[in-house]
Design an enzyme around this catalytic site. Structure first.
Site, mmCIF file in Angstrom:
data_model
loop_
_atom_site.group_PDB
_atom_site.id
_atom_site.type_symbol
_atom_site.label_atom_id
_atom_site.label_comp_id
_atom_site.label_asym_id
_atom_site.label_seq_id
_atom_site.Cartn_x
_atom_site.Cartn_y
_atom_site.Cartn_z
ATOM 1 N N HIS A 1 111.145 66.540 119.087
ATOM 2 C CA HIS A 1 111.258 67.514 117.992
ATOM 3 C C HIS A 1 112.391 67.099 117.045
ATOM 4 O O HIS A 1 113.337 67.842 116.790
ATOM 5 C CB HIS A 1 111.545 68.879 118.610
ATOM 6 C CG HIS A 1 111.351 70.059 117.715
ATOM 7 N ND1 HIS A 1 111.999 70.201 116.519
ATOM 8 C CD2 HIS A 1 110.583 71.160 117.870
ATOM 9 C CE1 HIS A 1 111.638 71.351 115.984
ATOM 10 N NE2 HIS A 1 110.773 71.948 116.766
ATOM 11 N N GLU B 1 107.927 65.383 113.941
ATOM 12 C CA GLU B 1 107.888 65.289 115.395
ATOM 13 C C GLU B 1 106.716 64.435 115.860
ATOM 14 O O GLU B 1 105.693 64.367 115.180
ATOM 15 C CB GLU B 1 107.762 66.709 115.963
ATOM 16 C CG GLU B 1 108.768 67.698 115.374
ATOM 17 C CD GLU B 1 108.493 69.149 115.712
ATOM 18 O OE1 GLU B 1 108.824 70.018 114.892
ATOM 19 O OE2 GLU B 1 107.914 69.406 116.799
HETATM 20 O O1 TA6 Z 1 108.034 72.432 115.795
HETATM 21 C C1 TA6 Z 1 108.076 73.512 114.960
HETATM 22 C C2 TA6 Z 1 108.386 74.776 115.750
HETATM 23 O O2 TA6 Z 1 107.468 74.959 116.776
HETATM 24 C C3 TA6 Z 1 108.474 75.970 114.789
HETATM 25 O O3 TA6 Z 1 107.390 76.817 114.931
HETATM 26 C C4 TA6 Z 1 109.816 76.607 115.101
HETATM 27 O O4 TA6 Z 1 109.723 77.606 115.992
HETATM 28 C C5 TA6 Z 1 110.597 75.413 115.632
HETATM 29 O O5 TA6 Z 1 109.685 74.678 116.378
HETATM 30 C C6 TA6 Z 1 111.870 75.708 116.355
HETATM 31 O O6 TA6 Z 1 111.694 76.193 117.620
HETATM 32 P P1 TA6 Z 1 112.989 76.618 118.480
HETATM 33 O O7 TA6 Z 1 112.469 77.102 119.807
HETATM 34 O O8 TA6 Z 1 113.850 75.398 118.638
HETATM 35 O O9 TA6 Z 1 113.684 77.696 117.692
#
Ligand code: TA6
Length: 299
Positions: free
Chosen positions: A167, A271
């Site tokens: 991520h 990602e």
């Molecule tokens: O990858 C994008 C995502 O899934 C968004 O929907 C947002 O929620 C982000 O990840 C961050 O997630 P987190 O659990 O780190 O706040």
């Protein structure tokens, strides 16, 4: 950053065990080619900076640094599920790997690169009790490029299924002057609308303050074109079926506690993932590797 009392592994030149933010143990890399910082908490790459360049990874100035929360920024490892857990919404978003205590298994370096291998098993700290037998090996190679590879080995005697994602949060000067190339004409799942919808990307992805949260098929390579810093960051992935592009925009950023309201303008996530219909399933003894190489070039 303090040096911990008893480093557990004899480390080669350019690699040190340190106590970083929140006194969390981390590995600091300092080479002629680049510097980096990786926390054992989540095997979280928080910093990577090629020499004579700006930092490539974005870290929130409000990120927590504790063993009970995920760091906001850098490269969180999402595993063994992505997003909400479908079966139990009380479980942590994006799984437990980014909340677990990884072990540094080995470290080697030469003048230009350092290779660090981190390990996690079902017996490691922060891994929920009752987790199926597995071994995760995360190899981080630091140098003028940054390469990361996650290997998952099914060490049990039943089938193992999981989702995974790197991520990655990239730093940009101004997201509204940044465009992302590589997804043209691809069909994506738009998670910023409810219910989710599919659409096709006409041209490069641009940003205007609305949330962007999209799941694409992974192209051969993705370019983050940051005109503000006159820099192009390239992401090349292997054994990764999908790419998620995320910027929270104004409203979502204001709702995220560990992110200042205005910092949506200085970051974008690109990602690499295997999620949903690309969930990985391993027979006993089998393994899977996903990897990404990141390059940053000043114009
Ligand atoms: O990858 C994008 C995502 O899934 C968004 O929907 C947002 O929620 C982000 O990840 C961050 O997630 P987190 O659990 O780190 O706040």
């Amino acid at each position: 950053m303090n040096t911990p009392t008893a480093p557990t592994l004899s480390l080669p030149a350019g690699i040190r065990e340190v106590e970083a933010h929140g006194s969390l143990p981390a590995i600091a890399v300092s080479l002629p080619s680049a510097t980096a910082l990786i926390y054992l908490h989540g095997a979280h790459v928080a910093e990577w900076r090629p020499t004579d360049q700006l930092p490539v990874l974005w870290m929130s100035t409000l990120s927590e640094y504790s063993t009970t929360a995920a760091l906001r920024g850098g490269i969180p490892l999402c595993f063994p599920w992505f997003g909400h857990n479908a079966a139990d919404s009380t479980l942590p978003n994006h799984g437990w790997a980014r909340l677990a205590e990884w072990t540094l298994l080995s470290a080697t370096s030469d003048a230009d690169t350092a290779e660090l291998t981190f390990e996690l098993t079902e017996r490691s700290g922060g891994v929920p009790a009752g987790t199926a037998p597995m071994r995760l090996l995360y190899v981080v190679t630091v140098g003028a490029q940054l390469s990361i590879e996650l290997e998952v080995v099914n060490t049990g005697d039943t089938t193992l299924s999981f989702e995974e994602a790197f991520h990655t949060y990239f730093a940009v000067a101004d997201i509204t002057a940044t465009s992302i190339h590589g997804f043209q004409n691809l069909t994506f799942i738009d998670r910023a609308v409810s219910p989710e919808a599919t659409a096709v990307s006409a041209g490069s992805i641009t940003f205007n303050g609305d949330q962007v949260d999209r799941i694409y098929p992974m192209p051969t390579a993705v370019e983050v074109d940051d005109t503000g810093d006159s820099r192009v960051i390239t992401v090349a992935a292997g054994a990764s079926a999908q790419s998620i592009v995320w910027n929270p925009g104004t409203l979502k950023a204001a709702a995220i506690a560990d992110m200042p309201n205005d910092e949506w303008t200085s970051m974008v996530c690109v990602e690499a993932a295997n999620i949903r219909d690309h969930t990985i399933t391993l027979a006993p003894g089998a393994s899977h590797r996903m990897h990404v190489t990141i390059t940053a070039a000043q114009r």
